[in-house]
Design an enzyme around this catalytic site. Structure first.
Site, PDB file in Angstrom:
ATOM      1  N   PRO A   1      24.303  33.921 -25.701  1.00 20.67           N
ATOM      2  CG  PRO A   1      22.483  34.435 -26.616  1.00 20.67           C
ATOM      3  CD  PRO A   1      23.547  35.011 -26.061  1.00 20.67           C
TER       4      PRO A   1
ATOM      5  CB  VAL B   1      30.368  38.322 -22.562  1.00 16.17           C
ATOM      6  CG1 VAL B   1      29.085  38.993 -22.296  1.00 16.17           C
ATOM      7  CG2 VAL B   1      31.520  39.358 -22.726  1.00 16.17           C
ATOM      8  CG  ASP B   2      26.365  33.543 -19.168  1.00 15.75           C
ATOM      9  OD1 ASP B   2      26.217  32.771 -20.143  1.00 15.75           O
ATOM     10  OD2 ASP B   2      25.622  33.395 -18.274  1.00 15.75           O
TER      11      ASP B   2
ATOM     12  CE  LYS C   1      36.645  38.484 -32.147  1.00  9.42           C
ATOM     13  NZ  LYS C   1      35.525  39.327 -32.695  1.00  9.42           N
TER      14      LYS C   1
ATOM     15  N   GLY D   1      23.143  38.615 -27.566  1.00  7.39           N
ATOM     16  CA  GLY D   1      24.561  39.090 -26.883  1.00  7.39           C
ATOM     17  C   GLY D   1      24.839  40.314 -26.816  1.00  7.39           C
TER      18      GLY D   1
ATOM     19  CE1 TYR E   1      36.257  35.133 -31.311  1.00  6.25           C
ATOM     20  CE2 TYR E   1      37.429  34.839 -29.195  1.00  6.25           C
ATOM     21  CZ  TYR E   1      36.397  35.666 -29.958  1.00  6.25           C
ATOM     22  OH  TYR E   1      35.523  36.521 -29.393  1.00  6.25           O
TER      23      TYR E   1
END
Ligand SMILES: NC(=O)c1ccc[n+]([C@@H]2O[C@H](COP(=O)([O-])OP(=O)(O)OC[C@H]3O[C@@H](n4cnc5c(N)ncnc54)[C@H](O)[C@@H]3O)[C@@H](O)[C@H]2O)c1
Length: 262
Positions: free
Chosen positions: A200, A197-198, A168, A34, A164
């Site tokens: 894993p 963001v693409d 953050k 990533g 999450y």
């Protein structure tokens, strides 16, 4: 014609070495895949000596042999191991704190265990890793600390990202607090706030849905550009924040989100 697809750097450029981070040492957490992986490679391409670390030894080993990169297995939740690795590698000029985990769900879905794990990994580990390196950075006259936050929670409320987003936002608070305390001692501390963001783990989150094809469409639909980011598209901002090009910049949230917060 204007180009609106992913940035066009490709692997064939991988051997090109720039000089924007020449002479600097960087320490990267969560570098096995990533964003952390892409950033470790980008830092090395720009001439930094990079310590790439991750809890996943097998995936981290794929970086072994990359010019400019040395790897160390590191669980950022293990305070003693953080201290031991820090003692071994010495003081970096650049610290890229990337480890993090995404829990889905609302406040009413969030268990005590999820709350604790999310704060331990997404926030406390930044405190522990920075604490391990900051005295050395101060003794050296400075350094650039980059914490990976997110647009979620810290910039914009995102549905089903309660704990999450809360963690953050805390990363942004931690970042600004450090920036304020050490601004006169050469320490810069900024937060990188990516959109979707693409990577894993995003793939894992998509595949955990009953209908992964629709889930991917839904992630793409919240991105105004109509596509996800590549991990490589986070490296430009990371190199900038790491380099002396951003020498007058500290305590900032740098948003690279494909327009999600417009
Ligand atoms: N992917 C996104 O859409 C996105 C968006 C905004 C922010 N982020 C943040 O970027 C960071 C990286 O996410 P990603 O999606 O690029 O990568 P990822 O989630 O696919 O990979 C995370 C990496 O962290 C490592 N890791 C997990 N626990 C660890 C621990 N205890 N100690 C050390 N390493 C550990 C894993 O082994 C893995 O290599 C995270 O902080 C995440 O919250 C990601």
């Amino acid at each position: 014609m204007a180009y609106f697809g992913p940035s066009k750097r490709d692997e064939s450029e991988g051997e090109n070495v720039g000089t924007r981070l020449a002479g600097k040492t960087a320490f990267v957490t969560a570098a096995a895949q990533g964003i952390g992986h892409a950033v470790a490679l980008a830092f090395a391409r720009e001439g930094a000596k990079v310590w790439a670390t991750d809890i996943n030894a097998a995936k981290l080993a794929t970086l072994d042999g990359t010019p400019g990169i040395q790897t160390r297995v590191l669980d950022v939740l293990d305070d003693a191991r953080v201290a031991a690795v820090a003692a071994e590698v010495g003081t970096p000029d650049i610290l890229f704190n990337c480890a993090g985990f995404v829990h889905g769900g609302t406040l009413l879905d969030c268990t005590e265990e999820q709350w604790k794990f999310a704060f331990d990994l997404n926030v406390r580990s930044h405190f522990v890793v920075i604490r391990a390196f900051l005295p050395g950075m101060l003794a050296n006259g400075g350094g650039s600390i980059i914490n990976v936050a997110s647009v979620a929670g810290s910039i914009k409320g995102i549905v089903n990202r309660f704990v999450y987003g809360t963690t953050k936002a805390a990363v942004v608070g931690l970042t600004k607090s450090i920036a304020a305390d050490y601004v006169r001692q050469g320490i810069r501390c900024n937060a990188l706030c990516p959109g979707t963001v693409d990577t894993p783990s995003l793939g894992d989150r998509i595949n955990a849905n009953a209908d992964p094809v629709q889930a991917r469409k839904d992630f793409i639909a919240r991105q105004p550009m109509g596509r996800l980011a590549t991990a490589d598209e986070m490296t430009g901002a990371a190199v900038y924040l790491a380099s002396d090009e951003s020498a007058f910049m500290t305590g900032q949230t740098v948003i690279v989100d494909g327009g999600i917060t417009i």
